[in-house]
Enzyme design. Structure first.
Site, PDB file in Angstrom:
ATOM      1  CE  LYS A  87      -1.607  -4.739   3.473  1.00 51.01           C
ATOM      2  NZ  LYS A  87      -1.839  -6.011   2.804  1.00 51.01           N
ATOM      3  CE1 TYR A 129      -3.981  -2.819   5.675  1.00 47.54           C
ATOM      4  CE2 TYR A 129      -3.483  -0.505   5.270  1.00 47.54           C
ATOM      5  CZ  TYR A 129      -3.765  -1.769   4.790  1.00 47.54           C
ATOM      6  OH  TYR A 129      -3.821  -1.991   3.433  1.00 47.54           O
ATOM      7  CB  SER A 136      -0.841  -0.020   1.276  1.00 47.07           C
ATOM      8  OG  SER A 136      -1.445   1.223   1.486  1.00 47.07           O
TER       9      SER A 136
HETATM   10  P1  NAD Z   1     -10.968  -7.106   1.147  1.00 44.90           P
HETATM   11  O1  NAD Z   1     -11.171  -7.127   2.610  1.00 44.90           O
HETATM   12  O2  NAD Z   1     -12.158  -6.850   0.276  1.00 44.90           O
HETATM   13  O3  NAD Z   1     -10.275  -8.454   0.659  1.00 44.90           O
HETATM   14  C1  NAD Z   1      -9.382  -9.178   1.479  1.00 44.90           C
HETATM   15  C2  NAD Z   1      -9.820 -10.637   1.451  1.00 44.90           C
HETATM   16  O4  NAD Z   1      -8.926 -11.396   2.271  1.00 44.90           O
HETATM   17  C3  NAD Z   1     -11.228 -10.847   2.012  1.00 44.90           C
HETATM   18  O5  NAD Z   1     -11.978 -11.606   1.090  1.00 44.90           O
HETATM   19  C4  NAD Z   1     -11.008 -11.596   3.326  1.00 44.90           C
HETATM   20  O6  NAD Z   1     -12.068 -12.479   3.608  1.00 44.90           O
HETATM   21  C5  NAD Z   1      -9.688 -12.313   3.037  1.00 44.90           C
HETATM   22  N1  NAD Z   1      -8.901 -12.629   4.232  1.00 44.90           N
HETATM   23  C6  NAD Z   1      -8.568 -11.799   5.257  1.00 44.90           C
HETATM   24  N2  NAD Z   1      -7.821 -12.461   6.157  1.00 44.90           N
HETATM   25  C7  NAD Z   1      -7.658 -13.729   5.683  1.00 44.90           C
HETATM   26  C8  NAD Z   1      -6.994 -14.872   6.164  1.00 44.90           C
HETATM   27  N3  NAD Z   1      -6.343 -14.876   7.343  1.00 44.90           N
HETATM   28  N4  NAD Z   1      -7.029 -16.007   5.433  1.00 44.90           N
HETATM   29  C9  NAD Z   1      -7.692 -16.038   4.250  1.00 44.90           C
HETATM   30  N5  NAD Z   1      -8.355 -14.989   3.754  1.00 44.90           N
HETATM   31  C10 NAD Z   1      -8.331 -13.840   4.457  1.00 44.90           C
HETATM   32  O7  NAD Z   1      -9.826  -6.025   0.835  1.00 44.90           O
HETATM   33  P2  NAD Z   1      -9.314  -5.431  -0.551  1.00 44.90           P
HETATM   34  O8  NAD Z   1      -9.699  -3.996  -0.595  1.00 44.90           O
HETATM   35  O9  NAD Z   1      -9.685  -6.327  -1.659  1.00 44.90           O
HETATM   36  O10 NAD Z   1      -7.756  -5.472  -0.286  1.00 44.90           O
HETATM   37  C11 NAD Z   1      -6.953  -6.560  -0.718  1.00 44.90           C
HETATM   38  C12 NAD Z   1      -5.545  -6.358  -0.189  1.00 44.90           C
HETATM   39  O11 NAD Z   1      -5.051  -5.114  -0.669  1.00 44.90           O
HETATM   40  C13 NAD Z   1      -5.450  -6.305   1.331  1.00 44.90           C
HETATM   41  O12 NAD Z   1      -4.276  -6.962   1.725  1.00 44.90           O
HETATM   42  C14 NAD Z   1      -5.357  -4.820   1.613  1.00 44.90           C
HETATM   43  O13 NAD Z   1      -4.682  -4.557   2.806  1.00 44.90           O
HETATM   44  C15 NAD Z   1      -4.581  -4.322   0.407  1.00 44.90           C
HETATM   45  N6  NAD Z   1      -4.820  -2.905   0.107  1.00 44.90           N
HETATM   46  C16 NAD Z   1      -6.100  -2.443  -0.066  1.00 44.90           C
HETATM   47  C17 NAD Z   1      -6.315  -1.095  -0.327  1.00 44.90           C
HETATM   48  C18 NAD Z   1      -7.715  -0.563  -0.476  1.00 44.90           C
HETATM   49  O14 NAD Z   1      -7.908   0.656  -0.364  1.00 44.90           O
HETATM   50  N7  NAD Z   1      -8.727  -1.389  -0.746  1.00 44.90           N
HETATM   51  C19 NAD Z   1      -5.230  -0.204  -0.432  1.00 44.90           C
HETATM   52  C20 NAD Z   1      -3.945  -0.719  -0.298  1.00 44.90           C
HETATM   53  C21 NAD Z   1      -3.742  -2.077  -0.027  1.00 44.90           C
HETATM   54  N1  UFG Z   2     -12.234  11.632   3.608  1.00 41.88           N
HETATM   55  C1  UFG Z   2     -13.214  12.525   3.970  1.00 41.88           C
HETATM   56  N2  UFG Z   2     -14.373  12.024   4.482  1.00 41.88           N
HETATM   57  C2  UFG Z   2     -14.596  10.680   4.632  1.00 41.88           C
HETATM   58  C3  UFG Z   2     -13.578   9.782   4.250  1.00 41.88           C
HETATM   59  C4  UFG Z   2     -12.394  10.297   3.745  1.00 41.88           C
HETATM   60  O1  UFG Z   2     -13.060  13.733   3.850  1.00 41.88           O
HETATM   61  O2  UFG Z   2     -15.676  10.291   5.110  1.00 41.88           O
HETATM   62  C5  UFG Z   2     -10.983  12.169   3.019  1.00 41.88           C
HETATM   63  C6  UFG Z   2      -9.743  11.820   3.826  1.00 41.88           C
HETATM   64  O3  UFG Z   2      -9.574  12.774   4.839  1.00 41.88           O
HETATM   65  C7  UFG Z   2      -8.674  11.835   2.750  1.00 41.88           C
HETATM   66  C8  UFG Z   2      -9.401  11.365   1.487  1.00 41.88           C
HETATM   67  O4  UFG Z   2     -10.787  11.573   1.754  1.00 41.88           O
HETATM   68  O5  UFG Z   2      -8.239  13.158   2.528  1.00 41.88           O
HETATM   69  C9  UFG Z   2      -9.177   9.889   1.164  1.00 41.88           C
HETATM   70  O6  UFG Z   2      -9.511   9.130   2.333  1.00 41.88           O
HETATM   71  P1  UFG Z   2      -9.697   7.536   2.266  1.00 41.88           P
HETATM   72  O7  UFG Z   2     -10.062   7.078   3.638  1.00 41.88           O
HETATM   73  O8  UFG Z   2     -10.601   7.171   1.155  1.00 41.88           O
HETATM   74  O9  UFG Z   2      -8.259   7.007   1.844  1.00 41.88           O
HETATM   75  P2  UFG Z   2      -6.836   7.214   2.544  1.00 41.88           P
HETATM   76  O10 UFG Z   2      -5.971   7.882   1.551  1.00 41.88           O
HETATM   77  O11 UFG Z   2      -6.949   7.824   3.881  1.00 41.88           O
HETATM   78  O12 UFG Z   2      -6.378   5.710   2.804  1.00 41.88           O
HETATM   79  C10 UFG Z   2      -6.501   4.712   1.795  1.00 41.88           C
HETATM   80  C11 UFG Z   2      -6.747   3.363   2.478  1.00 41.88           C
HETATM   81  C12 UFG Z   2      -5.531   2.942   3.243  1.00 41.88           C
HETATM   82  C13 UFG Z   2      -4.355   2.932   2.345  1.00 41.88           C
HETATM   83  C14 UFG Z   2      -4.172   4.309   1.725  1.00 41.88           C
HETATM   84  C15 UFG Z   2      -3.026   4.323   0.756  1.00 41.88           C
HETATM   85  O13 UFG Z   2      -7.827   3.445   3.370  1.00 41.88           O
HETATM   86  O14 UFG Z   2      -5.718   1.626   3.708  1.00 41.88           O
HETATM   87  O15 UFG Z   2      -5.372   4.674   1.018  1.00 41.88           O
HETATM   88  O16 UFG Z   2      -3.202   3.305  -0.182  1.00 41.88           O
HETATM   89  F1  UFG Z   2      -3.262   2.620   3.046  1.00 41.88           F
END
Ligand code: NAD
Ligand code: UFG
Length: 352
Positions: free
Chosen positions: A154, A150, A126
């Site tokens: 990572k 979190y 991330s």
């Molecule tokens: P998500 O929660 O929709 O998907 C994660 C999946 O992993 C889920 O289906 C959950 O059931 C499964 N899971 C969790 N723990 C597990 C375990 N111990 N064993 C087997 N399965 C397990 O999340 P996502 O948004 O699809 O994110 C996927 C990956 O990308 C995650 O590792 C997350 O941290 C990373 N990531 C997501 C974002 C974002 O904004 N969505 C940003 C950066 C990184």
């Molecule tokens: N924001 C609002 N109101 C809300 C939610 C968010 O104003 O209700 C603003 C936040 O302050 C920020 C922007 O919208 O300025 C984006 O916020 P998000 O929560 O959508 O995303 P972040 O950038 O804070 O974080 C996301 C994921 C993290 C990840 C990060 C970088 O939640 O897990 O992007 O990939 F690590």
């Protein structure tokens, strides 16, 4: 070349979209997920979109015996490792749960991969690992630091992968550092389905637009940005999915050139940003969503959210140079596809 891939966390938001892209690219996938943050319905919908049933195993990455069974029944080229917990606030309240799931779970997976001599991995990292960036756009050599469990989980996994690559040159490890994934599949059949009230901006906006939430709170309007609100690099989840295909294609090319030339060089630890390279402010995103959905999105300004940074956007040059991948879809596409998913599935994967 062996095209069989294990997809951990493949039932989740990014995983489901990636399964569709992998299938279209000719990969043969096995999904392994404990459904802790997803549902069988998501898998059913992926199956119907690709026109064949997904090979799905319900299991936990911390369960070595279960993983060994999977690895002994399939001959994998590599693993795309999405499985993990991702809620920043929950990680502050329950750090052990996050380190156990995201760090211990990954160690167990890597041990089993090693035992079965599967050494190709694409890992969901991330942009959070960059903390508060010193310079923009953020390139892969920027310093890393994290302020919440979190993010630490990572970053810790990245350190483990780096150490592993040093210890044994046969590993090929690509952490993909995602910026802000948003959007949904253009069919409107799969998308992001947050539990409870969304923490992230796009799902919050779409739930306000559909009338499930009353109004958006914008956290801070005094940042040093064009309009005072936070700036992020939003990337469409289908572009992100293609980025995973590109990373796997790269690993396959490396493996085939290694076997044909007889060299011993490997990919090692190769982090790659997946972002669009463009910054969009919170207010810009609200305006774009309002235009697309034709719904009012009431909002109010509120205090900054603890831990938030002003601006974050990627330098996307490494992905373009090495993977031949770049984000193609616009903010309007992201809003349109999110809105289609939200309006077709107001309760996510749960029946209405
Ligand atoms: P998500 O929660 O929709 O998907 C994660 C999946 O992993 C889920 O289906 C959950 O059931 C499964 N899971 C969790 N723990 C597990 C375990 N111990 N064993 C087997 N399965 C397990 O999340 P996502 O948004 O699809 O994110 C996927 C990956 O990308 C995650 O590792 C997350 O941290 C990373 N990531 C997501 C974002 C974002 O904004 N969505 C940003 C950066 C990184
Ligand atoms: N924001 C609002 N109101 C809300 C939610 C968010 O104003 O209700 C603003 C936040 O302050 C920020 C922007 O919208 O300025 C984006 O916020 P998000 O929560 O959508 O995303 P972040 O950038 O804070 O974080 C996301 C994921 C993290 C990840 C990060 C970088 O939640 O897990 O992007 O990939 F690590």
């Amino acid at each position: 070349m062996n095209k069989k891939i294990l997809v951990t966390g493949g039932a989740g938001y990014i995983g489901t979209h990636t399964c569709i892209a992998l299938h279209a690219a000719g990969y043969d996938i096995v999904v392994y997920d404990n459904l802790s943050n997803s549902s069988r319905e998501a898998i059913n919908r992926v199956s119907s979109l690709i026109g064949q049933s997904i090979d799905f195993i319900e299991g936990d990455i911390r369960d070595a015996e279960s993983l060994k069974q999977v690895f002994s029944s399939h001959h994998f080229f590599g693993v795309i490792h999405f499985a993990g917990l991702k809620a920043v606030g929950e990680s502050v309240a329950q750090p052990l749960k996050y380190y156990d799931n995201n760090v211990s779970g990954t160690i167990t997976l890597l041990e089993v991969m090693s035992e079965y001599d599967v050494k190709n991995l694409v890992f969901s990292s991330s942009a959070t690992v960059y903390g508060d960036p010193e310079r923009l756009p953020i390139d892969e050599n920027s310093p890393r630091s994290c302020t919440n469990p979190y993010g630490q989980s990572k970053l810790t996994v990245e350190h483990i992968l780096e150490d592993l690559a040093v210890s044994d040159a046969s590993w090929n490890l690509i952490p993909l550092r995602y910026f802000n994934p948003v959007g949904a599949h253009p069919s409107g059949q799969i998308g992001e389905d947050p539990n409870d009230i969304p923490n992230n901006l796009m799902p919050y906006i779409s739930q306000v637009a559909v009338g499930k939430l009353e109004k958006l709170s914008i956290f801070g309007n005094d940042y040093p940005t064009t309009d005072g609100t936070g700036v992020r690099d939003f990337i469409h989840v289908t572009d992100l999915a293609q980025g995973h295909v590109a990373a796997l294609n790269y690993l396959q090319q490396q493996a085939s050139s290694k076997s044909s030339s007889g060299t011993t060089s490997s990919v090692g630890f190769l982090p790659i940003n997946l972002g669009s390279g463009k910054g969009t402010s919170v207010l810009d995103l609200v305006a774009a969503f309002t235009k697309v959905s034709k719904q009012p999105i009431p909002y109010q300004f509120a205090a900054r959210r603890a831990g938030d940074i002003a601006s974050c956007y990627a330098s996307a040059g490494r992905a373009k140079g090495l993977l031949k991948w770049q984000a193609e879809l616009s903010i309007t596409d992201m809003c349109q596809d999110t809105w289609r998913w939200q309006s077709m599935n107001p309760n996510g994967y749960n029946a209405t």
